[in-house]
Motif scaffolding. Structure first.
Motif, PDB file in Angstrom:
ATOM      1  N   VAL A 244     -52.168  21.878 -18.194  1.00 51.80           N
ATOM      2  CA  VAL A 244     -50.915  22.404 -17.652  1.00 51.80           C
ATOM      3  C   VAL A 244     -50.010  22.871 -18.794  1.00 51.80           C
ATOM      4  N   ALA A 245     -49.872  22.065 -19.834  1.00 51.26           N
ATOM      5  CA  ALA A 245     -48.976  22.402 -20.939  1.00 51.26           C
ATOM      6  C   ALA A 245     -49.370  23.708 -21.614  1.00 51.26           C
ATOM      7  N   TYR A 246     -50.660  23.901 -21.847  1.00 53.93           N
ATOM      8  CA  TYR A 246     -51.114  25.084 -22.573  1.00 53.93           C
ATOM      9  C   TYR A 246     -51.324  26.314 -21.712  1.00 53.93           C
ATOM     10  N   ARG A 247     -51.577  26.143 -20.422  1.00 50.82           N
ATOM     11  CA  ARG A 247     -51.916  27.284 -19.569  1.00 50.82           C
ATOM     12  C   ARG A 247     -50.879  27.571 -18.490  1.00 50.82           C
ATOM     13  N   GLN A 248     -49.758  26.896 -18.472  1.00 53.37           N
ATOM     14  CA  GLN A 248     -48.803  27.061 -17.384  1.00 53.37           C
ATOM     15  C   GLN A 248     -48.267  28.475 -17.292  1.00 53.37           C
ATOM     16  N   PRO A 249     -47.965  28.924 -16.065  1.00 54.78           N
ATOM     17  CA  PRO A 249     -48.197  28.233 -14.799  1.00 54.78           C
ATOM     18  C   PRO A 249     -49.675  28.298 -14.423  1.00 54.78           C
ATOM     19  N   VAL A 250     -50.164  27.209 -13.830  1.00 53.17           N
ATOM     20  CA  VAL A 250     -51.585  27.088 -13.543  1.00 53.17           C
ATOM     21  C   VAL A 250     -51.773  26.418 -12.182  1.00 53.17           C
ATOM     22  N   THR A 251     -52.806  26.840 -11.448  1.00 59.96           N
ATOM     23  CA  THR A 251     -53.087  26.234 -10.138  1.00 59.96           C
ATOM     24  C   THR A 251     -54.005  25.029 -10.307  1.00 59.96           C
ATOM     25  N   ARG A 252     -54.056  24.210  -9.280  1.00 62.32           N
ATOM     26  CA  ARG A 252     -54.942  23.045  -9.272  1.00 62.32           C
ATOM     27  C   ARG A 252     -56.402  23.479  -9.449  1.00 62.32           C
ATOM     28  N   ALA A 253     -56.795  24.559  -8.758  1.00 63.55           N
ATOM     29  CA  ALA A 253     -58.179  25.043  -8.860  1.00 63.55           C
ATOM     30  C   ALA A 253     -58.503  25.467 -10.293  1.00 63.55           C
ATOM     31  N   GLU A 254     -57.556  26.108 -10.966  1.00 61.70           N
ATOM     32  CA  GLU A 254     -57.771  26.507 -12.357  1.00 61.70           C
ATOM     33  C   GLU A 254     -57.912  25.282 -13.259  1.00 61.70           C
TER      34      GLU A 254
END
Length: 186
Positions: A108-118
């Motif tokens: 989450v920290a590195y890829r935000q915003p991110v979905t649960r599936a991702e």
């Protein structure tokens, strides 16, 4: 008699900028931005920053420190004093985050915003620890994706920055070529 207020006397002199900054940082319960401290003291931001640096020099004598974190300044107790203060601190510390929760938090920290599936695709497993991370206010829903089903997008919170001692997300350590392998399952 302890705790009794003294009788009213002559008005106290106006507090100094140093006193105002120290009192504000202690009382606020959140990081205060430089602009807020400047406005409080009536100083420009450069002068307010000099007051903060003066305060930083004086605080260790009192068992305190000031730091820039989450976009603002806060007072804190240096970690080396923690063990001596444990008997008077409450509530007890939360148990450490599990390895799985730390993996999800890193994604989450590195890829935000991110979905649960991702998150699940990157981890190769469940992202069920999102609930724990939300309960601890380290992660929050920040919107919805435009893809089919409009899944929730997750991002980190101000509390995440506070807990990890970061002024901003730009202070996260760089990843070599976006390689998460050093963060995941390690």
């Amino acid at each position: 008699m302890p705790g009794r207020m003294p009788a009213k006397s002559a008005p106290a002199p106006d507090p100094t900028p140093l006193q105002l900054v120290c009192a504000a940082l202690l009382a606020a319960g959140r990081p205060l931005r430089l602009g807020e401290l400047a406005g409080l003291t009536g100083l420009n931001e450069d002068a307010a920053l000099r007051v903060i640096h003066d305060l930083q020099r004086r605080l260790p004598e009192l068992g305190l420190a000031a730091e820039l974190v989450a976009g603002g300044w806060r007072l804190y107790v240096p970690p080396e004093l923690g063990p001596r203060l444990a008997p008077v601190l409450a509530p007890p510390a939360l148990p450490p985050l599990s390895h799985a929760a730390l993996e999800v938090l890193a994604v989450v920290a590195y890829r935000q915003p991110v979905t649960r599936a991702e998150i699940e695709a990157m981890r190769g497993g469940s992202a069920s620890t999102l609930v724990t991370l939300q309960e601890r206010e380290l992660v929050k829903a920040v919107g919805r994706s435009d893809v089919v089903g409009h899944p929730i997008l997750y991002g980190t919170t101000q509390k995440f920055l506070l807990e990890f001692g970061l002024a901003s997300l730009e202070e996260l350590p760089p990843l070599e070529g976006n390689d998460f392998s050093e963060l995941l399952r390690g």
